[in-house]
Design a protein around this motif. Structure first.
Motif, short mmCIF file in Angstrom:
data_model
loop_
_atom_site.label_atom_id
_atom_site.label_comp_id
_atom_site.label_asym_id
_atom_site.label_seq_id
_atom_site.Cartn_x
_atom_site.Cartn_y
_atom_site.Cartn_z
N GLY A 22 86.70 -56.94 80.49
CA GLY A 22 86.39 -55.53 80.65
C GLY A 22 86.66 -55.06 82.06
N GLY A 23 85.84 -55.55 82.98
CA GLY A 23 86.10 -55.40 84.39
C GLY A 23 86.35 -54.00 84.88
N SER A 24 85.38 -53.10 84.74
CA SER A 24 85.59 -51.74 85.24
C SER A 24 85.74 -51.73 86.75
CB SER A 24 84.44 -50.82 84.80
OG SER A 24 83.19 -51.39 85.08
N PHE A 30 82.23 -43.67 85.40
CA PHE A 30 82.21 -43.31 83.99
C PHE A 30 81.22 -42.17 83.77
CE2 PHE A 30 83.82 -47.58 83.96
CZ PHE A 30 84.69 -47.64 82.88
N PRO A 31 81.43 -41.33 82.77
CA PRO A 31 80.45 -40.27 82.51
C PRO A 31 79.15 -40.84 81.96
CG PRO A 31 82.08 -40.36 80.75
CD PRO A 31 82.55 -41.32 81.81
N ALA A 32 78.06 -40.19 82.30
CA ALA A 32 76.77 -40.54 81.70
C ALA A 32 76.71 -39.90 80.31
CB ALA A 32 75.64 -40.02 82.56
N PRO A 128 73.86 -54.63 81.97
CA PRO A 128 73.57 -53.41 81.21
C PRO A 128 74.81 -52.57 80.87
CG PRO A 128 71.92 -53.72 82.90
CD PRO A 128 72.97 -54.77 83.14
N ALA A 129 75.83 -52.56 81.74
CA ALA A 129 77.02 -51.75 81.48
C ALA A 129 78.25 -52.59 81.18
CB ALA A 129 77.30 -50.83 82.67
N GLU A 155 80.78 -46.78 79.63
CA GLU A 155 81.22 -47.91 80.44
C GLU A 155 81.11 -49.22 79.66
OE1 GLU A 155 80.47 -49.91 84.86
OE2 GLU A 155 79.29 -48.17 84.22
N PHE A 156 80.02 -49.38 78.92
CA PHE A 156 79.82 -50.59 78.13
C PHE A 156 80.93 -50.77 77.09
CE2 PHE A 156 78.05 -53.28 74.87
CZ PHE A 156 77.23 -54.18 75.53
#
Length: 239
Positions: A22-24, A30-32, A128-129, A155-156
């Motif tokens: 994944g590795g953002s 990212f938007p909430a 968490p994300a 994000e997740f």
């Protein structure tokens, strides 16, 4: 097999830890979600006997067309209700990765896996994300009665997208009620998945699952984080 209290970092049959997909990355924005998020509650959704009396796990695995030899992830595994039922279904030739963000829950699950001698199960502590899943590794990813508790769903999901193999599917079981009441409208769920690069391939109302069943696949492309627009509860019908 001796897991003891150690958390197994990677599935032996999968790519190494340095192949996480994944590795953002730090600084990626990212938007909430434009909606409430449920508080995380006990990882014991309900008693296992009650769930088995409804045939819950068997029904979900049948709908997911889970077969021997598949590699699967149980996200938010908690005490392991699905983990210990997925393991015999995929058999000795398959693999199960049990993931959670609660170290205490994973310690208890490690003992359970060792006690039941489930040699095809490994355990990973996620974030968490970011579920911290190896890239191009899973035929099925299960998210059962937990999606509404993810604080940063876009994000997740973005970080999870690369973990699916070609033809891989994400399985979501949840309840059609407000997201601050431990559920999520299925239209809103579908919208959030779609905004991050997934396509809905199956949906079923399922009272025996205490909710509904939804199945997604990775779309051809994953959008850049800056391209993701949050879904609004009051306009998902027109998305």
């Amino acid at each position: 097999m001796r897991l003891g209290l150690a958390l197994v970092p990677c599935l032996a049959a999968l790519a190494g830890c340095d192949a996480l997909g994944g590795g953002s990355g730090e600084g990626t924005v990212f938007p909430a979600p434009d909606r409430p998020v449920s508080e995380v509650i006990s990882y014991q959704f309900s008693t296992e006997d009650a769930r088995d009396s409804r045939g819950e796990a068997q029904k979900v695995m049948d709908l997911a067309e889970l077969e021997a030899g598949m590699t699967v992830a149980d996200i938010g595994a908690g005490s392991g209700y699905y983990t210990v039922r997925l393991a015999p279904r995929v058999g000795d030739g398959g693999r199960v990765l049990a993931q959670d963000i609660d170290p205490e829950a994973l310690q208890l699950l490690a003992r359970r896996v060792e006690r039941q001698r489930l040699d095809n199960v490994s355990i990973r502590l996620g974030e968490p994300a970011d579920p911290k899943l190896p890239a191009d590794s899973f035929d099925r990813i299960f998210m059962v009665h937990m999606y509404h508790e993810i604080q940063q769903p876009y994000e997740f999901l973005w970080n999870m997208w690369p973990a699916l193999r070609k033809g891989g599917q994400v399985i979501v079981v949840d309840v059609d009620r407000p997201t601050d009441q431990h559920g999520i409208d299925p239209l809103l769920l579908s919208c959030e998945f779609r905004r991050v690069g997934y396509e809905l391939v199956a949906f079923k109302d399922a009272p025996e699952l205490s909710g509904y069943y939804a199945q997604f696949k990775a779309a051809a492309n994953r959008p850049e984080p800056s391209e993701i627009k949050p879904c609004r509860v009051d306009d998902v019908n027109g998305d």
